[in-house]
Design a protein around this motif. Sequence first.
Motif, PDB file in Angstrom:
ATOM      1  N   GLU A  25       0.824  -1.212   0.000  1.00 32.66           N
ATOM      2  CA  GLU A  25       0.000   0.000   0.000  1.00 32.66           C
ATOM      3  C   GLU A  25       0.858   1.261   0.000  1.00 32.66           C
ATOM      4  OE1 GLU A  25      -3.356   0.444  -0.269  1.00 32.66           O
ATOM      5  OE2 GLU A  25      -3.333  -1.708  -0.729  1.00 32.66           O
ATOM      6  N   ILE A  26       1.931   1.245   0.776  1.00 33.88           N
ATOM      7  CA  ILE A  26       2.846   2.391   0.803  1.00 33.88           C
ATOM      8  C   ILE A  26       3.479   2.590  -0.573  1.00 33.88           C
ATOM      9  CG2 ILE A  26       5.064   3.197   1.738  1.00 33.88           C
ATOM     10  CD1 ILE A  26       4.181   1.915   4.418  1.00 33.88           C
ATOM     11  N   ALA A  27       3.841   1.484  -1.231  1.00 38.78           N
ATOM     12  CA  ALA A  27       4.438   1.576  -2.567  1.00 38.78           C
ATOM     13  C   ALA A  27       3.449   2.164  -3.575  1.00 38.78           C
ATOM     14  CB  ALA A  27       4.902   0.200  -3.027  1.00 38.78           C
ATOM     15  N   LYS A  28       2.165   1.841  -3.422  1.00 36.78           N
ATOM     16  CA  LYS A  28       1.150   2.384  -4.338  1.00 36.78           C
ATOM     17  C   LYS A  28       0.922   3.871  -4.114  1.00 36.78           C
ATOM     18  CE  LYS A  28      -1.508  -1.871  -4.911  1.00 36.78           C
ATOM     19  NZ  LYS A  28      -2.769  -2.559  -4.557  1.00 36.78           N
ATOM     20  N   LYS A  29       0.941   4.300  -2.855  1.00 29.60           N
ATOM     21  CA  LYS A  29       0.621   5.692  -2.521  1.00 29.60           C
ATOM     22  C   LYS A  29       1.807   6.630  -2.691  1.00 29.60           C
ATOM     23  CE  LYS A  29      -3.014   4.619   0.769  1.00 29.60           C
ATOM     24  NZ  LYS A  29      -3.426   4.648   2.178  1.00 29.60           N
ATOM     25  N   THR A  30       3.019   6.140  -2.506  1.00 31.15           N
ATOM     26  CA  THR A  30       4.204   6.980  -2.553  1.00 31.15           C
ATOM     27  C   THR A  30       4.987   6.687  -3.826  1.00 31.15           C
ATOM     28  OG1 THR A  30       4.287   6.545  -0.174  1.00 31.15           O
ATOM     29  CG2 THR A  30       6.044   7.855  -1.082  1.00 31.15           C
ATOM     30  N   LYS A  31       5.018   7.657  -4.707  1.00 33.19           N
ATOM     31  CA  LYS A  31       5.628   7.448  -6.029  1.00 33.19           C
ATOM     32  C   LYS A  31       7.141   7.204  -5.934  1.00 33.19           C
ATOM     33  CE  LYS A  31       2.056   9.139  -8.785  1.00 33.19           C
ATOM     34  NZ  LYS A  31       1.045   8.256  -8.338  1.00 33.19           N
ATOM     35  N   ASP A  32       7.848   7.944  -5.071  1.00 28.72           N
ATOM     36  CA  ASP A  32       9.302   7.804  -5.012  1.00 28.72           C
ATOM     37  C   ASP A  32       9.744   6.507  -4.339  1.00 28.72           C
ATOM     38  OD1 ASP A  32       8.243   8.950  -2.706  1.00 28.72           O
ATOM     39  OD2 ASP A  32      10.168   9.791  -2.114  1.00 28.72           O
ATOM     40  N   LEU A  33       8.860   5.847  -3.573  1.00 27.85           N
ATOM     41  CA  LEU A  33       9.196   4.562  -2.954  1.00 27.85           C
ATOM     42  C   LEU A  33       8.751   3.369  -3.805  1.00 27.85           C
ATOM     43  CD1 LEU A  33       8.352   5.096   0.824  1.00 27.85           C
ATOM     44  CD2 LEU A  33      10.582   5.007  -0.242  1.00 27.85           C
ATOM     45  N   GLU A  35       9.353   2.353  -6.957  1.00 24.91           N
ATOM     46  CA  GLU A  35      10.382   1.642  -7.721  1.00 24.91           C
ATOM     47  C   GLU A  35      11.334   0.849  -6.823  1.00 24.91           C
ATOM     48  OE1 GLU A  35      11.804   0.090 -11.038  1.00 24.91           O
ATOM     49  OE2 GLU A  35      10.154   1.525 -11.010  1.00 24.91           O
ATOM     50  N   PRO A  36      11.908   1.456  -5.752  1.00 25.75           N
ATOM     51  CA  PRO A  36      12.798   0.669  -4.897  1.00 25.75           C
ATOM     52  C   PRO A  36      12.093  -0.482  -4.171  1.00 25.75           C
ATOM     53  CG  PRO A  36      13.050   3.013  -4.441  1.00 25.75           C
ATOM     54  CD  PRO A  36      11.912   2.865  -5.376  1.00 25.75           C
ATOM     55  N   LEU A  37      10.805  -0.326  -3.869  1.00 29.36           N
ATOM     56  CA  LEU A  37      10.084  -1.374  -3.141  1.00 29.36           C
ATOM     57  C   LEU A  37       9.706  -2.564  -4.018  1.00 29.36           C
ATOM     58  CD1 LEU A  37       7.809   0.591  -0.666  1.00 29.36           C
ATOM     59  CD2 LEU A  37       9.767  -0.849  -0.146  1.00 29.36           C
ATOM     60  N   LYS A  38       9.893  -2.447  -5.326  1.00 33.26           N
ATOM     61  CA  LYS A  38       9.619  -3.598  -6.203  1.00 33.26           C
ATOM     62  C   LYS A  38      10.581  -4.743  -5.909  1.00 33.26           C
ATOM     63  CE  LYS A  38       7.541  -1.289 -10.138  1.00 33.26           C
ATOM     64  NZ  LYS A  38       7.707  -0.916 -11.548  1.00 33.26           N
ATOM     65  N   ALA A  39      11.818  -4.412  -5.555  1.00 33.05           N
ATOM     66  CA  ALA A  39      12.826  -5.435  -5.274  1.00 33.05           C
ATOM     67  C   ALA A  39      12.871  -5.812  -3.787  1.00 33.05           C
ATOM     68  CB  ALA A  39      14.205  -4.933  -5.704  1.00 33.05           C
ATOM     69  N   PHE A  40      12.043  -5.175  -2.970  1.00 35.49           N
ATOM     70  CA  PHE A  40      12.070  -5.433  -1.531  1.00 35.49           C
ATOM     71  C   PHE A  40      11.525  -6.817  -1.202  1.00 35.49           C
ATOM     72  CE2 PHE A  40       9.912  -5.394   2.601  1.00 35.49           C
ATOM     73  CZ  PHE A  40      10.973  -5.070   3.423  1.00 35.49           C
ATOM     74  N   LYS A  41      12.213  -7.500  -0.298  1.00 33.78           N
ATOM     75  CA  LYS A  41      11.754  -8.794   0.222  1.00 33.78           C
ATOM     76  C   LYS A  41      12.009  -8.801   1.716  1.00 33.78           C
ATOM     77  CE  LYS A  41      11.977 -11.655  -3.776  1.00 33.78           C
ATOM     78  NZ  LYS A  41      10.743 -11.180  -4.314  1.00 33.78           N
ATOM     79  N   MET A  42      11.219  -9.593   2.422  1.00 31.96           N
ATOM     80  CA  MET A  42      11.460  -9.789   3.847  1.00 31.96           C
ATOM     81  C   MET A  42      11.399 -11.272   4.144  1.00 31.96           C
ATOM     82  SD  MET A  42       8.007  -8.364   5.563  1.00 31.96           S
ATOM     83  CE  MET A  42       6.686  -9.470   5.942  1.00 31.96           C
ATOM     84  N   THR A  43      12.174 -11.697   5.130  1.00 33.71           N
ATOM     85  CA  THR A  43      12.185 -13.119   5.474  1.00 33.71           C
ATOM     86  C   THR A  43      11.264 -13.424   6.636  1.00 33.71           C
ATOM     87  OG1 THR A  43      14.111 -12.778   6.885  1.00 33.71           O
ATOM     88  CG2 THR A  43      14.525 -13.492   4.632  1.00 33.71           C
ATOM     89  N   PHE A  66      19.986  -6.100   1.867  1.00 33.99           N
ATOM     90  CA  PHE A  66      19.919  -5.100   2.935  1.00 33.99           C
ATOM     91  C   PHE A  66      20.674  -3.822   2.602  1.00 33.99           C
ATOM     92  CE2 PHE A  66      20.574  -3.520   7.324  1.00 33.99           C
ATOM     93  CZ  PHE A  66      19.245  -3.467   7.682  1.00 33.99           C
ATOM     94  N   LYS A  67      21.843  -3.905   1.995  1.00 38.54           N
ATOM     95  CA  LYS A  67      22.619  -2.699   1.691  1.00 38.54           C
ATOM     96  C   LYS A  67      21.893  -1.805   0.686  1.00 38.54           C
ATOM     97  CE  LYS A  67      27.203  -3.986   3.025  1.00 38.54           C
ATOM     98  NZ  LYS A  67      28.594  -4.103   2.711  1.00 38.54           N
ATOM     99  N   SER A  68      21.282  -2.394  -0.323  1.00 41.32           N
ATOM    100  CA  SER A  68      20.542  -1.581  -1.290  1.00 41.32           C
ATOM    101  C   SER A  68      19.261  -1.021  -0.672  1.00 41.32           C
ATOM    102  CB  SER A  68      20.213  -2.405  -2.537  1.00 41.32           C
ATOM    103  OG  SER A  68      19.387  -3.493  -2.202  1.00 41.32           O
ATOM    104  N   PHE A  69      18.741  -1.685   0.338  1.00 43.25           N
ATOM    105  CA  PHE A  69      17.520  -1.252   1.014  1.00 43.25           C
ATOM    106  C   PHE A  69      17.768  -0.052   1.931  1.00 43.25           C
ATOM    107  CE2 PHE A  69      15.105  -1.804   5.012  1.00 43.25           C
ATOM    108  CZ  PHE A  69      13.867  -1.395   4.537  1.00 43.25           C
TER     109      PHE A  69
END
Length: 187
Positions: A25-33, A35-43, A66-69
Amino acid sequence: MEMIAKPEGIAANDFEIAIANEIVEIAKKTKDLAEPLKAFKMTAAKEVQIEGDKKAIVIFVPYKLFKSFRMIQSRLTTELEKKFEGRPVVFIAQRTILGKTYGRSHKFNGFRPHSHTITAVHEAILDDLIYPCECVGKHTKISCDKGKVVKCFLGTQGQQAVENKLDAFKIIYRKLTNKNVEFEFKN
């Protein structure tokens, strides 16, 4: 869900799915986040009891990502804290601790890497907890009543972001590593 990277055969729990949905939801609402959140994963994601009925959220991210995050971590933390009514949100890299008897396969020689020792992993968890601040010094003190306590001196950079969460950080670090820590800002 593709945002949650679990080993095969292990399903994500409801809390982890809720966290992943909020990040989407944050990725949908915030344009600048977005693109980077497309590659985000959590374990994994956990709730940690900090004081009374208050809980903190600990989100584990794969070490390789983690470093790119780190570029968006501060912004995503504030967005998630807004969504979860001010509960502290912490991101920690998922690291592996290898025992002293670790032996490599016959193809490789050598000792276990220092970055996989329990001491190195616990220090890295401490650094992840206090981000965007940095630890400028550590001091270990031993007392009769508290036992062994690591006193961590923090730099002034990022002080405003973590100042009100230091009590939560102490409890989270204690739950994750079974070690006591105290924080102090260095002037």
